[in-house]
Design a protein around this motif. Structure first.
Motif, mmCIF file in Angstrom:
data_model
loop_
_atom_site.group_PDB
_atom_site.id
_atom_site.type_symbol
_atom_site.label_atom_id
_atom_site.label_comp_id
_atom_site.label_asym_id
_atom_site.label_seq_id
_atom_site.Cartn_x
_atom_site.Cartn_y
_atom_site.Cartn_z
ATOM 1 N N THR A 1 2.252 -2.462 9.590
ATOM 2 C CA THR A 1 1.489 -2.419 8.139
ATOM 3 C C THR A 1 1.321 -0.932 7.875
ATOM 4 O OG1 THR A 1 0.976 -4.620 8.609
ATOM 5 C CG2 THR A 1 -0.399 -3.453 6.881
ATOM 6 N N SER A 2 0.945 -0.130 8.798
ATOM 7 C CA SER A 2 0.382 1.226 8.562
ATOM 8 C C SER A 2 1.310 2.094 7.736
ATOM 9 C CB SER A 2 0.199 2.052 9.892
ATOM 10 O OG SER A 2 1.065 2.047 10.704
ATOM 11 N N VAL A 3 2.666 1.710 7.486
ATOM 12 C CA VAL A 3 3.700 2.476 6.925
ATOM 13 C C VAL A 3 4.229 1.806 5.603
ATOM 14 C CG1 VAL A 3 4.108 4.086 8.819
ATOM 15 C CG2 VAL A 3 5.509 1.772 8.081
ATOM 16 N N PRO B 1 0.268 8.174 2.431
ATOM 17 C CA PRO B 1 -0.169 7.056 1.273
ATOM 18 C C PRO B 1 -0.855 7.808 0.149
ATOM 19 C CG PRO B 1 -1.445 7.117 3.224
ATOM 20 C CD PRO B 1 -0.477 8.026 3.701
ATOM 21 N N PRO B 2 -1.107 7.022 -1.016
ATOM 22 C CA PRO B 2 -1.851 7.556 -1.933
ATOM 23 C C PRO B 2 -3.330 7.435 -1.666
ATOM 24 C CG PRO B 2 -1.213 5.092 -2.272
ATOM 25 C CD PRO B 2 -0.694 5.598 -1.038
ATOM 26 N N ILE C 1 -1.069 -5.148 1.474
ATOM 27 C CA ILE C 1 -1.282 -4.861 2.636
ATOM 28 C C ILE C 1 -1.777 -6.062 3.474
ATOM 29 C CG2 ILE C 1 -2.930 -3.395 4.185
ATOM 30 C CD1 ILE C 1 -2.588 -1.272 1.816
ATOM 31 N N ASN C 2 -2.944 -6.741 3.019
ATOM 32 C CA ASN C 2 -3.454 -7.954 3.903
ATOM 33 C C ASN C 2 -2.445 -9.135 4.267
ATOM 34 O OD1 ASN C 2 -5.967 -6.468 3.701
ATOM 35 N ND2 ASN C 2 -6.631 -7.717 1.822
ATOM 36 N N LEU C 3 -1.462 -9.213 3.059
ATOM 37 C CA LEU C 3 -0.582 -10.088 3.439
ATOM 38 C C LEU C 3 0.425 -9.770 4.443
ATOM 39 C CD1 LEU C 3 1.383 -12.509 2.652
ATOM 40 C CD2 LEU C 3 2.275 -11.486 0.840
ATOM 41 N N HIS C 4 0.882 -8.495 4.277
ATOM 42 C CA HIS C 4 1.780 -7.977 5.371
ATOM 43 C C HIS C 4 1.107 -7.928 6.785
ATOM 44 C CE1 HIS C 4 3.964 -4.963 7.654
ATOM 45 N NE2 HIS C 4 4.946 -5.061 6.866
ATOM 46 N N MET D 1 -6.814 -2.515 6.957
ATOM 47 C CA MET D 1 -5.551 -1.903 7.495
ATOM 48 C C MET D 1 -5.661 -0.339 7.111
ATOM 49 S SD MET D 1 -3.184 -1.471 9.754
ATOM 50 C CE MET D 1 -3.079 -3.006 10.330
ATOM 51 N N LEU D 2 -5.714 0.764 7.911
ATOM 52 C CA LEU D 2 -5.423 1.928 7.406
ATOM 53 C C LEU D 2 -4.159 2.173 7.339
ATOM 54 C CD1 LEU D 2 -7.001 4.776 7.025
ATOM 55 C CD2 LEU D 2 -6.705 5.140 9.450
ATOM 56 N N LEU D 3 -3.564 2.763 6.423
ATOM 57 C CA LEU D 3 -2.277 3.334 5.878
ATOM 58 C C LEU D 3 -2.384 4.718 6.713
ATOM 59 C CD1 LEU D 3 -1.283 2.122 2.529
ATOM 60 C CD2 LEU D 3 -0.979 0.838 4.642
#
Length: 233
Positions: free
Chosen positions: A169-171, A14-15, A148-151, A1-3
């Motif tokens: 999830t992206s944010v 994102p960092p 991120i994967n869980l979200h 997933m790309l933030l």
């Protein structure tokens, strides 16, 4: 997933790494460095004494080392007079499902069952002292990838049940709060109070379950009723 960058998230961007704890912590601190003024966390439209909402959440009632360090940090920040989070209120918010009067019992039952069938493996995170946002003092968290994967899994399941999460999830910007700002305050004062805490060691926390809760605000604190505890694989 790309933030992705978003003005509704903090930090907005994102960092550079979603796994390296040093990069994540430095990124959080740099973002707080650009904040001139902290705001009242509780001054948010749409929340009232009667508001109840369903959320996906991680809780840490059994994380003794984390709660012990949190208490020590809160004591050292007492002069700020923030609203401190209790040990049983320590949490990491994953996503808002919806207001209780907008979600039926049947939808909630289906969501719980489908989410249980697609949860990822258990994992471990580190809570890294200490940073802040515009409205709270908080731990940075690393790595982000398993969160991120869980979200993403929870978000997909919620979509399939007609209950899209309020934020995609992206944010996602994972963190664990320890104290909420309850007034307008110069952020420089808060940075100076927090800075010595950044030398404390990170605390390792195992994540083996996610909770479906009914959340409310009560006496300038978040309280919840746990509806389901879903174990990770």
């Amino acid at each position: 997933m790309l933030l992705t960058a978003s003005p509704t998230a903090f930090p907005a961007a994102p960092p550079p790494s979603t796994d390296d704890p040093h990069i994540i912590a430095a990124h959080d601190w740099a973002a707080f460095g650009s904040v001139d003024q902290m705001n009242n966390h509780w001054d948010r439209p749409g929340w009232h004494a009667s508001t109840r909402a369903y959320y996906w959440m991680l809780t840490f009632a059994d994380a003794a080392a984390l709660t012990e360090q949190m208490r020590s940090c809160q004591q050292r920040l007492a002069s700020l007079d923030f609203d401190l989070i209790d040990e049983d209120g320590l949490h990491l918010t994953l996503g808002r499902i919806g207001l209780t009067n907008e979600v039926s019992g049947a939808q909630l039952h289906t969501l719980r069952a489908r989410a249980s069938a697609r949860l990822p493996d258990a994992f471990t995170i580190s809570a890294v002292p200490m940073a802040a946002s515009r409205g709270a003092i908080r731990y940075s968290v690393a790595p982000w990838t398993p969160l991120i994967n869980l979200h993403s899994d929870l978000s997909l399941t919620s979509d399939q049940c007609g209950l899209p999460l309020k934020k995609p999830t992206s944010v996602l910007r994972p963190h664990i709060g320890i104290a909420y700002c309850n007034r307008t305050l110069n952020a420089h004062k808060v940075r100076e109070a927090i800075r010595p805490l950044r030398d404390l060691p990170a605390i390792t926390v195992p994540i083996g379950q996610v909770e479906l809760v009914e959340l409310r605000r009560e006496d300038r604190a978040y309280r919840w009723r746990t509806l389901a505890v879903l174990p990770l694989r």
